[in-house]
Design a protein around this motif. Structure first.
Motif, PDB file in Angstrom:
ATOM      1  N   VAL A 205       0.852  -1.184   0.000  1.00 49.73           N
ATOM      2  CA  VAL A 205       0.000   0.000   0.000  1.00 49.73           C
ATOM      3  C   VAL A 205       0.887   1.233   0.000  1.00 49.73           C
ATOM      4  N   LEU A 206       0.707   2.091  -0.997  1.00 46.43           N
ATOM      5  CA  LEU A 206       1.422   3.360  -1.077  1.00 46.43           C
ATOM      6  C   LEU A 206       0.429   4.476  -0.788  1.00 46.43           C
ATOM      7  N   THR A 207       0.712   5.270   0.226  1.00 44.37           N
ATOM      8  CA  THR A 207      -0.175   6.388   0.531  1.00 44.37           C
ATOM      9  C   THR A 207       0.002   7.478  -0.515  1.00 44.37           C
ATOM     10  N   ILE A 208      -0.978   8.345  -0.625  1.00 45.09           N
ATOM     11  CA  ILE A 208      -0.876   9.436  -1.572  1.00 45.09           C
ATOM     12  C   ILE A 208       0.295  10.346  -1.205  1.00 45.09           C
ATOM     13  N   GLU A 209       0.595  10.449   0.096  1.00 42.57           N
ATOM     14  CA  GLU A 209       1.741  11.257   0.515  1.00 42.57           C
ATOM     15  C   GLU A 209       3.051  10.654   0.013  1.00 42.57           C
ATOM     16  N   GLU A 210       3.198   9.323   0.101  1.00 43.57           N
ATOM     17  CA  GLU A 210       4.404   8.670  -0.411  1.00 43.57           C
ATOM     18  C   GLU A 210       4.546   8.865  -1.909  1.00 43.57           C
ATOM     19  N   LEU A 211       3.457   8.706  -2.627  1.00 42.32           N
ATOM     20  CA  LEU A 211       3.488   8.865  -4.081  1.00 42.32           C
ATOM     21  C   LEU A 211       3.852  10.297  -4.467  1.00 42.32           C
ATOM     22  N   ARG A 212       3.210  11.274  -3.815  1.00 41.16           N
ATOM     23  CA  ARG A 212       3.506  12.677  -4.114  1.00 41.16           C
ATOM     24  C   ARG A 212       4.964  13.012  -3.800  1.00 41.16           C
ATOM     25  N   ARG A 213       5.433  12.525  -2.644  1.00 34.40           N
ATOM     26  CA  ARG A 213       6.796  12.850  -2.221  1.00 34.40           C
ATOM     27  C   ARG A 213       7.812  12.347  -3.252  1.00 34.40           C
ATOM     28  N   ARG A 214       7.611  11.135  -3.742  1.00 34.83           N
ATOM     29  CA  ARG A 214       8.564  10.599  -4.726  1.00 34.83           C
ATOM     30  C   ARG A 214       8.482  11.367  -6.032  1.00 34.83           C
ATOM     31  N   LEU A 215       7.271  11.729  -6.454  1.00 37.42           N
ATOM     32  CA  LEU A 215       7.143  12.495  -7.683  1.00 37.42           C
ATOM     33  C   LEU A 215       7.719  13.899  -7.522  1.00 37.42           C
ATOM     34  N   ASP A 216       7.524  14.513  -6.360  1.00 38.19           N
ATOM     35  CA  ASP A 216       8.077  15.843  -6.103  1.00 38.19           C
ATOM     36  C   ASP A 216       9.599  15.825  -6.155  1.00 38.19           C
ATOM     37  N   GLN A 217      10.206  14.733  -5.659  1.00 41.89           N
ATOM     38  CA  GLN A 217      11.668  14.611  -5.728  1.00 41.89           C
ATOM     39  C   GLN A 217      12.151  14.653  -7.173  1.00 41.89           C
ATOM     40  N   ILE A 218      11.385  14.029  -8.042  1.00 38.88           N
ATOM     41  CA  ILE A 218      11.763  13.984  -9.461  1.00 38.88           C
ATOM     42  C   ILE A 218      11.514  15.327 -10.135  1.00 38.88           C
ATOM     43  N   THR A 219      10.351  15.925  -9.895  1.00 35.60           N
ATOM     44  CA  THR A 219      10.031  17.177 -10.588  1.00 35.60           C
ATOM     45  C   THR A 219      10.923  18.334 -10.144  1.00 35.60           C
ATOM     46  N   SER A 220      11.471  18.247  -8.945  1.00 34.45           N
ATOM     47  CA  SER A 220      12.352  19.313  -8.458  1.00 34.45           C
ATOM     48  C   SER A 220      13.828  19.033  -8.731  1.00 34.45           C
ATOM     49  N   SER A 221      14.125  17.935  -9.401  1.00 38.40           N
ATOM     50  CA  SER A 221      15.521  17.583  -9.661  1.00 38.40           C
ATOM     51  C   SER A 221      16.100  18.433 -10.788  1.00 38.40           C
ATOM     52  N   SER A 222      17.407  18.493 -10.844  1.00 42.54           N
ATOM     53  CA  SER A 222      18.102  19.255 -11.886  1.00 42.54           C
ATOM     54  C   SER A 222      18.035  18.505 -13.210  1.00 42.54           C
ATOM     55  N   ALA A 223      18.378  19.214 -14.272  1.00 42.49           N
ATOM     56  CA  ALA A 223      18.403  18.590 -15.588  1.00 42.49           C
ATOM     57  C   ALA A 223      19.391  17.426 -15.616  1.00 42.49           C
ATOM     58  N   GLY A 224      20.533  17.606 -14.935  1.00 50.26           N
ATOM     59  CA  GLY A 224      21.528  16.528 -14.889  1.00 50.26           C
ATOM     60  C   GLY A 224      21.015  15.312 -14.150  1.00 50.26           C
ATOM     61  N   ASP A 225      20.362  15.539 -13.013  1.00 51.71           N
ATOM     62  CA  ASP A 225      19.820  14.417 -12.240  1.00 51.71           C
ATOM     63  C   ASP A 225      18.703  13.719 -13.007  1.00 51.71           C
ATOM     64  N   PHE A 226      17.897  14.504 -13.719  1.00 48.50           N
ATOM     65  CA  PHE A 226      16.814  13.906 -14.501  1.00 48.50           C
ATOM     66  C   PHE A 226      17.382  13.062 -15.643  1.00 48.50           C
ATOM     67  N   ALA A 227      18.425  13.568 -16.276  1.00 42.64           N
ATOM     68  CA  ALA A 227      19.074  12.800 -17.342  1.00 42.64           C
ATOM     69  C   ALA A 227      19.638  11.489 -16.797  1.00 42.64           C
TER      70      ALA A 227
END
Length: 229
Positions: free
Chosen positions: A158-180
């Protein structure tokens, strides 16, 4: 198909049946596979959207009424719920379609995620039947766990909505280098679109969490046979 039959025979699984989904529906020569399967002694069907949604619901619910099920495949996403009768919606924004359209060439994660979210929202407005069920179940989210979350069992997780949001927020706030760098991870093309879909769908339908199952669509054929008996 020959290897599939050999595996079934080795495990004592009979009768041997197979189901093709959106990729086969969309392919010009998809029906040819049915004839090839028959030559191997396999009964195969190509599921239309209702049939695929019905099987997805069986996989996620084990045949019980009152659940909402998301099946996020490579070509399409099936949304299915049942309270007496099946209600469903299918749209071609599966992980492979979404990754190629929104993420493959993107340098900045935030606009890519936002564009995918915006594309999903009109589809969700057609699926109000997914709201208010006893729980929301996700089918085919194992790659998302492997690539983006702490390793562990998929079945019943079971993944809570908070866990899902937190992981997605980590990705959306990452740098271009980290995303690459993230896009070099194995199976990220399967995982990233599923994470975005998990967040958007769980939020839109008003659930506090998403429960995952490791069962795949073919399991629906087994459940269906058991319920028939």
């Amino acid at each position: 198909l020959g290897k599939f039959k050999d595996a079934c025979v080795r495990d004592g699984a009979t009768p041997i049946v197979a189901v093709g989904t959106a990729a086969f529906r969309d392919a010009a020569n998809g029906a040819t596979t049915i004839a090839i399967a028959a030559r191997h002694g396999i009964t195969m069907e190509i599921a239309d959207e209702r049939r695929e949604s019905d099987l997805a619901y069986l996989v996620g619910s084990l045949g019980r009424d009152g659940l909402a099920v998301i099946d996020n495949g490579s070509r399409s996403i099936e949304l299915a719920a049942r309270s007496g009768t099946l209600q469903y919606s299918v749209f071609n924004l599966g992980y492979r379609v979404a990754y190629e359209a929104f993420f493959a060439t993107a340098a900045d994660p935030a606009p890519a995620v936002r564009a995918f979210r915006d594309r999903l929202m009109p589809e969700l407005s057609k699926a109000a039947f997914m709201k208010g069920k006893s729980k929301l179940v996700g089918v085919e989210f194992g790659d998302m766990i492997e690539a983006l979350f702490e390793q562990g069992q998929v079945e019943g997780r079971v993944l809570t909505i908070e866990e899902l949001r937190r992981r997605l927020d980590q990705i959306t706030s990452s740098s271009a280098g980290d995303f690459a760098a993230l896009k070099q991870k194995p199976n990220i093309d399967r995982a990233l679109p599923r994470l975005v879909a998990a967040v958007v769908l769980t939020e839109a339908f008003g659930y506090a969490s998403l429960e995952l199952t490791a069962r795949e669509l073919g399991t629906g054929l087994i459940i269906e046979a058991g319920l028939t008996k």
